[in-house]
Design an enzyme around this catalytic site. Structure first.
Site, PDB file in Angstrom:
ATOM      1  N   HIS A   1      11.617  22.577   8.325  1.00 25.95           N
ATOM      2  CA  HIS A   1      12.368  21.474   8.645  1.00 25.95           C
ATOM      3  C   HIS A   1      13.542  21.259   7.899  1.00 25.95           C
ATOM      4  CE1 HIS A   1      12.138  16.816   8.323  1.00 25.95           C
ATOM      5  NE2 HIS A   1      12.478  17.315   9.438  1.00 25.95           N
TER       6      HIS A   1
ATOM      7  N   CYS B   1       3.668  -6.813  -4.443  1.00 19.55           N
ATOM      8  CA  CYS B   1       2.377  -6.939  -4.906  1.00 19.55           C
ATOM      9  C   CYS B   1       2.828  -7.380  -6.448  1.00 19.55           C
ATOM     10  CB  CYS B   1       1.408  -5.817  -4.860  1.00 19.55           C
ATOM     11  SG  CYS B   1       0.028  -6.275  -5.653  1.00 19.55           S
TER      12      CYS B   1
ATOM     13  N   TYR C   1      -3.926 -13.431 -10.305  1.00 19.96           N
ATOM     14  CA  TYR C   1      -2.667 -13.527 -10.107  1.00 19.96           C
ATOM     15  C   TYR C   1      -2.313 -14.823 -10.943  1.00 19.96           C
ATOM     16  CZ  TYR C   1      -3.273 -10.402  -6.212  1.00 19.96           C
ATOM     17  OH  TYR C   1      -3.410  -9.332  -5.222  1.00 19.96           O
TER      18      TYR C   1
ATOM     19  N   HIS D   1      16.458  11.539  14.488  1.00 19.67           N
ATOM     20  CA  HIS D   1      15.673  12.129  14.945  1.00 19.67           C
ATOM     21  C   HIS D   1      15.421  11.507  16.395  1.00 19.67           C
ATOM     22  CE1 HIS D   1      14.050  13.234  11.302  1.00 19.67           C
ATOM     23  NE2 HIS D   1      13.665  14.432  11.583  1.00 19.67           N
TER      24      HIS D   1
END
Lengths: 581, 581
Positions: free
Chosen positions: B152, B295, B433, B176
């Protein structure tokens, strides 16, 4: 012993409430009888030293406890003062007529007294040391406090008012606002004060010849233009900084202009320019915000200690807080015809001041138009500062207030508001107040590559104890106080303090103005009691760092933030004290 | 030699454009003639290796330059691949009818081919290594690429799609998307793919039995609930993260519910609750923003390296960027009857998801109502992610998007919007959190003292080169790439890179989405060429740090930000490489 001295004081806040019978004394009649009041209204409460959050940490309660002589001219007044200082519980009977007399004395304090000599600002300013005598003003009164200062229950902070006015200090320490204190003050009266507002024009070629008076407590970094900061230890003594002690950052001479015919020009492209006098502006809905202003160069001197930078050598007092009253810029722009389409088309709003450089160019700045139009950003055209007309040094009659941004964007002596697709062409928007990578040196600055600084990052500093001061090892704890602030309305979430270089962090107690979420324009003051490390003697570094509501934190060191212009020094703040036995 | 291979490639972007004559080959007919196209439409351009900003830094251009065999089953295809890899300039004539054939082949790629075996997700997923064979899907096609992967031109990134779909990678590497590539792919066809959407319910007692398929390229941190991040080196290969590679942070099982009758409830106290289907929501004005989601635990594993923290061990891929399309929450709240008075009265807006904990409680969060109502904050009720219906893992059919905040506030599977004077009662708002002082240990957490995390602070990370990789000393420079982001719409002002521990900083080149001032919801990607220190051999630490538009900076170390929950690790990011001769 011709006068009776009434003594009432809460030593805790460093104030003596002393009154005398003779309400309007001459300079030569300062001998009093001492009586400690026990009546409800004129009582004396000796409660010993307390740690009030805003008490100033002076020498109260630690002087001689024996009544004695207070200088030669003050006679028994010193007995009262010493008694206060010593915190001795004394009591004596005072009848209500004495209270009334005291009140009358207090009401006369600061008023013109016929027959006394007249002094102006220059006369008073010269008297600022034990050698020259220490004079102070209170309204229209001039007072010689030379012999009192050593006995001031609040410690040596009184010296900061030497040669200047007492008012800003009494604004800091509100407990002075008592009949007893005013009556005591009046015993020290030596003359009347004639405020000539501006220094007389002495040299027509000097553009700085008409500058306003400044309070001698300010530490001057530059006289022309005038740049000065209050001693940091004063900043934490009240949430609001009195106008006279508010740091001053002028880029050019304070402008002289025709105040009567002053109009603000508001220009929106394609619309008719509107011109508004201050009275016309006042017809819009009035808003008041409590906002902290900080110079982008605050703490520059400490950045220079790391590696030399260019700019005014501010310590850490180039930050102050006031209540700003005015109208929303947004409301005025809408009135001037600004539409949603204009907002999409024009990215900026420029501001121009009346202060001019030698080429006739104005001081100016710009901010994103979206900030001006965002109703949650509270951008004001302010005409009042702490309830008074904005003083000359702070932009009389109008200052645009950009809450949460560096002070440089809040243009003083505001004369023009211009909506535009471009940033302000002003030197201070284009070629200053920009920050560079730590590896860029002065000769390499490419101002076009750096956007102008707007919002200030998270900051904190230790205002107490002072650098180099001593801490008694027997105290076991050291009280640390300071301020913290973040720009953009982000409030302070936490302040941490360390005495071991950042291994262990102690959470400080916070005090803020209880502002709206994400519109926290004012600083947070904080205090922490930190245990002195066991068996520690000698040098002790105290560090603080703050975290804002967006969880941004101050960087550990200056390694990543140093910049040649010395802007935004927000590294952990450190003071060094000495632990002594 | 039954087929003609057309070869066209820009090696710079690691893509080979290979086509073949046989448009619908069987698995056994993979031998082609090689012709390098020179016609305008089907040409081959060998331009050697270029440094495209988004080129993936694989092995392109550095393999063998000799054409040779490409595995046993692919025949001459390998000649084309190797020629591309070597960057050799070859040319041959191809007539326009061959181009047309190639186009036809490309159009058939991924379509169902009658007579081929049918495979489902589980069948394909098992084939993800040289031992099992490497299968991939493209639309309805299943392909065996085992023998191709070593050749590849884009290097070994192709392996990340092993056992999964090609589409997200082709979204990353748009080159691609050519007829040549599609036609080449079709030569590797082995079957038809039947997407059964959800894993079949195997265990009725397992609340996770109906989870959606996930792409095998994701690094899984937790299976139940599913939490996974893309390899960080993929993140910088396109500005938008393809949906399949977007990090997934689920707190509970992906909910199963009646999609046909789904309605969003919008509750304003004192007003009638309004219920809106997605189609009804779509009648409001549509808005699209490009927003990064991160996050709060991103980079937690590195914080744990400093001192152990509790939580999912995210590397630095718990951040992704998508285009979110939906309607303004503000518009819906106004429609639901919210007034200015309500806004003064109710401080919060709560969100509830359809995902339930074992006790039936929903995942939930809240934000300040002023954020929801501020038109400059762009809070969206989104139904599209990168132009597609939001996938199951990301909140189908509705997710509230709080741009600039931590991901946890953007509730997925959104079912309720509730205006309230209180924060959400959800565990994740009340007991998670939240961040604590570095000296607070797990047993000492007092959640009531810490406000919920909302906006994310300034962050950056190095995605290329990878930790532990080698850098050739002869290159003299090392190319460093990464991302930077700050919450609250504060864009990135600068990214600095250092290879000497922060003594000298190099300014990186930035690429952002050109978003509105102070509404920069998307990240900034960056790249820098850093000179390798003279005579340096062996271990080299590369550091990056970003500065946001408010001049907030990342802290030097974890000393001041470490917290037991491992949130908001924003210390300077470091990767260690080896300089080799």
């Amino acid at each position: 012993m011709s006068q009776l001295l009434l003594l009432g004081s809460r030593v805790a806040v460093g104030c003596c409430r002393l009154t005398r019978r003779n309400l309007l004394p001459t300079r030569d009649s300062k001998r009093f009888e001492l009586v400690v009041a026990t009546s409800t209204k004129c009582n004396a409460n000796f409660e010993g030293k307390q740690r009030g959050f805003h008490g100033h940490g002076g020498a109260a309660g630690e002087d001689s406890s024996d009544p004695g002589k207070w200088g030669t001219s003050s006679g028994l007044l010193m007995v009262g003062a010493a008694a206060v200082i010593g915190g001795i519980g004394l009591s004596a009977l005072v009848n209500s007529s004495k209270c009334a007399e005291k009140k009358q004395a207090a009401q006369s304090a600061g008023k013109v007294i016929k027959g006394l000599p007249e002094y102006n600002h220059d006369d008073v300013e010269k008297h600022n040391s034990p050698e020259t005598g220490i004079w102070m003003t209170y309204k229209n009164g001039v007072y010689d406090v030379t012999s009192f200062v050593a006995h001031h229950p609040g410690g040596d902070k009184i010296m900061l008012a030497g040669g200047g006015s007492l008012e800003p200090f009494w604004a800091l320490y509100a407990v002075h606002q008592s009949d007893e204190t005013l009556a005591l003050l009046e015993t020290l009266r030596i003359g009347n004060y004639k405020d000539d507002e501006r220094i007389q024009k002495k040299d027509v070629n000097d553009p700085f010849a008409s500058e306003p008076h400044r309070h001698p407590a300010l530490t001057v970094n530059s006289k022309k233009p005038f740049n000065a900061e209050p001693p940091p230890e004063l900043l934490i003594d009240s949430f609001i900084t009195p106008n006279e002690l508010f740091f001053v950052r002028n880029h050019l001479p304070v402008p002289v202009f025709d105040k009567k015919n002053f109009k603000l020009n508001v220009e929106v492209p394609g619309k008719k320019t509107i011109k508004l006098s201050v009275d016309e502006l006042k017809k819009y809905k009035e808003h008041t915000i409590t906002g902290t202003m900080q110079c982008a160069g605050n703490r520059r001197s400490q950045m220079s200690n790391y590696k030399t930078v260019k700019g005014l050598s501010w310590k850490f007092g180039a930050i102050s807080t006031a209540e700003w009253t005015g109208v929303m810029l947004r409301d005025v722009l809408l009135k001037a015809g600004l539409t949603e389409e204009d907002e999409a088309k024009f990215a900026y709003v420029q501001f121009e001041g009346l202060d001019k450089d030698p080429n006739g160019g104005s001081y100016g700045s710009s901010i994103p138009l979206s900030v001006a139009m965002n109703p949650y950003r509270d951008v004001l055209l302010a005409y009042k500062m702490n309830g008074q007309d904005i003083p000359a040094d702070h932009g009389h009659p109008l200052r645009v207030i950009i809450p949460g941004n560096i002070g440089a964007r809040s243009v003083k002596w505001l004369s023009k508001v211009i909506v535009s697709d471009k940033e302000s062409p002003s030197h201070w928007q284009q070629k200053d107040y920009k920050s560079f990578n730590p590896s860029v040196e002065f000769g390499q600055l490419n101002y076009d590559t750096a956007p102008p600084v707007q919002e200030y990052p998270v900051q904190s500093a230790i205002c107490y104890p002072k650098e180099g001061s001593s801490v008694d090892v027997d105290e076991e704890k050291v009280t640390v106080k300071g301020y913290a602030w973040s720009g953009g309305g982000r409030g302070i979430l936490r302040v941490d303090v360390s005495v071991d270089g950042g291994q262990k962090w102690h959470v400080a107690e916070l005090k803020d103005a209880g502002q709206k979420i994400q519109r926290v324009w004012a600083w947070t003051q904080w205090e922490a009691e930190i245990p002195i490390p066991k068996d520690h003697k000698g040098k002790l570094d105290i560090y603080c760092k703050a975290i804002d509501s967006s969880h941004n934190v101050q960087p550990d060191t200056m390694k990543g933030i140093w910049n040649v212009r010395g802007l935004m020094n927000t590294a952990w703040h450190r003071v060094n004290v000495k632990v002594v036995e």
